[in-house]
Design an enzyme around this catalytic site. Structure first.
Site, PDB file in Angstrom:
ATOM      1  N   GLY A  11      94.738  22.498  15.316  1.00 15.86           N
ATOM      2  CA  GLY A  11      94.037  23.648  15.769  1.00 15.86           C
ATOM      3  C   GLY A  11      92.707  23.324  16.237  1.00 15.86           C
ATOM      4  CG  LEU A  22      87.614  23.265  -4.172  1.00 13.29           C
ATOM      5  CD1 LEU A  22      86.866  22.525  -5.082  1.00 13.29           C
ATOM      6  CD2 LEU A  22      87.266  24.814  -4.483  1.00 13.29           C
ATOM      7  CG  ASP A  23      86.587  24.750   4.430  1.00 12.20           C
ATOM      8  OD1 ASP A  23      87.373  24.020   5.038  1.00 12.20           O
ATOM      9  OD2 ASP A  23      85.439  25.334   4.789  1.00 12.20           O
ATOM     10  CB  ALA A  24      83.864  21.774   4.779  1.00 12.96           C
ATOM     11  CB  VAL A  25      83.117  19.847  -1.228  1.00  7.49           C
ATOM     12  CG1 VAL A  25      84.416  20.825  -1.478  1.00  7.49           C
ATOM     13  CG2 VAL A  25      83.703  18.557  -0.860  1.00  7.49           C
ATOM     14  CG  HIS A  26      81.381  17.362   4.109  1.00 11.51           C
ATOM     15  ND1 HIS A  26      82.828  17.697   4.432  1.00 11.51           N
ATOM     16  CD2 HIS A  26      81.059  18.182   5.438  1.00 11.51           C
ATOM     17  CE1 HIS A  26      83.362  18.168   5.408  1.00 11.51           C
ATOM     18  NE2 HIS A  26      82.488  18.597   6.020  1.00 11.51           N
ATOM     19  CG  HIS A  83      91.317  10.118  11.624  1.00 18.30           C
ATOM     20  ND1 HIS A  83      91.785  11.326  11.680  1.00 18.30           N
ATOM     21  CD2 HIS A  83      90.042  10.259  11.284  1.00 18.30           C
ATOM     22  CE1 HIS A  83      90.661  12.064  11.626  1.00 18.30           C
ATOM     23  NE2 HIS A  83      89.699  11.446  11.211  1.00 18.30           N
ATOM     24  CD  GLU A 128      87.758  19.977   5.179  1.00 20.04           C
ATOM     25  OE1 GLU A 128      88.258  19.669   6.561  1.00 20.04           O
ATOM     26  OE2 GLU A 128      87.570  21.124   4.706  1.00 20.04           O
ATOM     27  CG  ASP A 156      89.811  13.934   7.682  1.00 28.67           C
ATOM     28  OD1 ASP A 156      90.759  14.783   7.354  1.00 28.67           O
ATOM     29  OD2 ASP A 156      88.599  14.600   8.051  1.00 28.67           O
ATOM     30  CG  ASP A 157      88.960   7.083   6.618  1.00 31.32           C
ATOM     31  OD1 ASP A 157      88.500   8.319   7.340  1.00 31.32           O
ATOM     32  OD2 ASP A 157      88.657   5.976   6.462  1.00 31.32           O
TER      33      ASP A 157
END
Length: 570
Positions: free
Chosen positions: A378, A243-247, A310, A281, A306-307
């Site tokens: 990207g 699920l893209d960018a749920v925030h 990174h 996500e 993401d942490d």
């Protein structure tokens, strides 16, 4: 064939089918319907709302002429599946492989991607995660500009093509995760506005107008997305959704859309008798995302982390610009391996505020970690990938970590092709402004933005994987390293153990080496270009990236930029 459509504010709705406009009957709660017995699989149709249109069906199952054309009747029952023995695959212990259908092969189709499954079987991945496949303007796109969310991009092979690909994956023993976008719709070919209150009337994120999840009329809008998710899992036999960018989902209801979706997917899993996965996500660093519904969480199976990316990226590349700044130094890598995240309530210099909560008690398999993905490559101006020495070290750490590892297509052989941002909008103003919009999105990320034109066909073509690279010894050697790492992960229970409190990390004060303990198995890494001695006995050697590896009385002696997996107890 019964046509039905939700248009609560309309005074008249017609369906244009079989060469004529036919008036539809108003029902309850804003729904309109009409039975057209002569309409069958493949029949074209569109809707006219109060004299305006024609518009494609918001729930169109097929758009054979693209996003600006009419819809077509599509009967799921016509497809004959051959995956009857497929019982699904649990995410726990699995390895994910993310790919983009349009650039995974020269042909850029589902059929061609299915022809490369032997490569993935030999790599020994458990899932493929395909970037969004909803119809988009033109012939090339990442997929996040999708509209007609129930349909499948015809350029890739349409709905039957997707089913054929899933079928082939299941026969090969590989599960399929589909990337879906519910936080916004693309700016081109989006015809939902005339039908009803699908949008909240404000910019929900950088990418567009917020979807109406909690305002007037939002009950049907929520069902629009939930039923879309269920369609992929039920009718296309997909094993999970990313699920893209749920925030960027704006939902103030007592029961969040994600929790409602998790409950529905759990019920479908019971009905189908196979595990179904939901991966979010999320930029929130909130452990409630992956806690169960009965524990007050949102019920996601896992979330992108993401942490970890990174910290790994900074350790193997040395980059510390933008959001990498807080991850400089091996202490950040040590923290994410033992705590799951770096930002667990402390200060984030990139956000200029405190961020996140502790992930205490969350098992590592609920955190999907990667060294590279479509965003992290990207979103760089030139779409450049990590060099081979960095991939070698990063893969060694990722594939021995307590997290669910995810690879990005071509990473396993150190692909030399970039993965740039590309699109193909029909409207001149969107085509001409795409590069500037992209540059503005990444202000403050520390890049000098000199990127190829996203609308140019050459940009897209340059991103197609070059499978001939596998004939080169260096690329083949890296592929063998990835294969060996995944095989070792599957052979040693210590490496899939998700309990973060059992991970121990030792770091060199000078920043040259790091040691990760997974039970009695040890992963020793030399990040520097010099030969170093790591103060851990070699014991039994399990896997080494470079030769020679030896013990000199003070510990294991590692060549520059090398990694060894060993069992010091012998």
């Amino acid at each position: 064939m019964i046509f039905d459509v939700w248009a609560p504010n309309a005074t008249a709705v017609e369906v244009l089918v079989l060469g004529e406009r036919r008036g539809m009957s108003a029902g309850t709660d804003g729904w309109w319907s009409l039975d057209v017995p002569d309409a069958v699989h493949g029949t074209s149709y569109a809707y006219v709302i109060d004299g305006d249109g024609p518009y494609p069906d918001p729930r169109s199952r097929r758009q054979p002429e693209g996003v600006f054309g009419p819809s077509a009747v599509y009967d799921h029952a016509r497809y004959t599946w051959s995956d009857h023995d497929w019982k699904g695959r649990d995410l726990r212990g699995g390895v994910i492989y993310e790919l983009h259908i349009g650039t995974f092969t020269p042909e850029g189709t589902f059929q061609a991607a299915a022809g490369r499954l032997d490569h993935l079987v030999e790599l020994c991945v458990d899932f493929v995660e395909i970037m969004p496949v909803a119809p988009v303007p033109g012939t090339r796109n990442w997929g996040y500009d999708g509209v007609d969310l129930y349909a499948v991009n015809e350029t890739y092979g349409g709905p039957d093509g997707l089913k054929t690909f899933v079928d082939a994956c299941h026969r090969a023993g590989i599960g399929v995760i589909l990337d879906v976008v519910y936080n916004h719709l693309g700016p081109s070919g989006n015809f939902l506005h005339p039908f009803g209150p699908y949008f909240g009337g404000f910019e929900g994120s950088y990418w567009g107008e917020a979807v109406n999840l909690d305002g007037p009329g939002s009950d049907v809008v929520r069902r629009y997305f939930i039923e879309n998710a269920l369609q992929w899992l039920r009718d296309y036999h997909v094993d999970g959704l990313r699920l893209d960018a749920v925030h960027a989902l704006h939902d103030k209801r007592a029961t969040h859309l994600l929790a409602e979706l998790a409950e529905e997917v759990d019920a479908l899993s019971c009905a189908t008798g196979r595990p179904l996965t939901l991966i979010a996500e999320s930029d929130l660093n909130d452990p409630r995302m992956v806690r169960s519904l009965d524990a007050g969480g949102l019920g996601m199976t896992a979330q992108w982390n993401d942490d970890v990316h990174h910290a790994l990226h900074t350790a193997v590349s040395g980059e510390t610009h933008g959001y990498y700044a807080d991850f400089a130094g091996l202490s950040a890598l040590a923290k994410v391996f033992t705590d799951g995240v770096l930002h667990d309530g402390g200060y984030s210099s990139f956000r200029r505020r405190s961020h996140g909560r502790p992930y205490t008690g969350v098992p590592g398999h609920r955190l999907v970690a990667c060294l590279q993905n479509h965003d992290q490559i990207g979103n760089r101006p030139m779409g450049d990938r990590l060099p081979m020495p960095a991939l070698k070290l990063g893969a060694g750490l990722l594939l021995t970590s307590p997290f669910t590892p995810m690879l990005f297509m071509g990473e396993e052989w150190g692909a030399g092709t970039p993965f740039l941002f590309f699109s193909d909008h029909a409207e001149p103003h969107l085509r001409e402004s795409e590069g500037g919009r992209r540059e503005k999105e990444f202000e403050g990320f520390g890049y000098t933005w000199e990127a190829p034109d996203p609308s140019a066909e050459e940009t897209f073509l340059s991103c197609k994987l070059d499978w001939q690279e596998l004939k080169d010894e260096a690329h083949w050697s890296l592929l063998c390293w990835y294969r060996d790492l995944i095989a070792l992960r599957k052979a040693l229970p210590e490496l899939t153990d998700p309990r973060l409190d059992r991970v121990r990390v030792e770091t060199d004060p000078a920043g040259k080496w790091l040691v990760v303990w997974r039970g009695e198995v040890c992963v020793s890494v030399n990040f520097s270009t010099d030969t170093v001695t790591v103060p851990v006995p070699l014991g039994g050697l399990l896997l080494s990236s470079d030769e020679p590896v030896a013990e000199d009385g003070q510990g294991v002696r590692l060549p520059g930029q090398s990694l060894v997996v060993h069992r010091p107890s012998g």
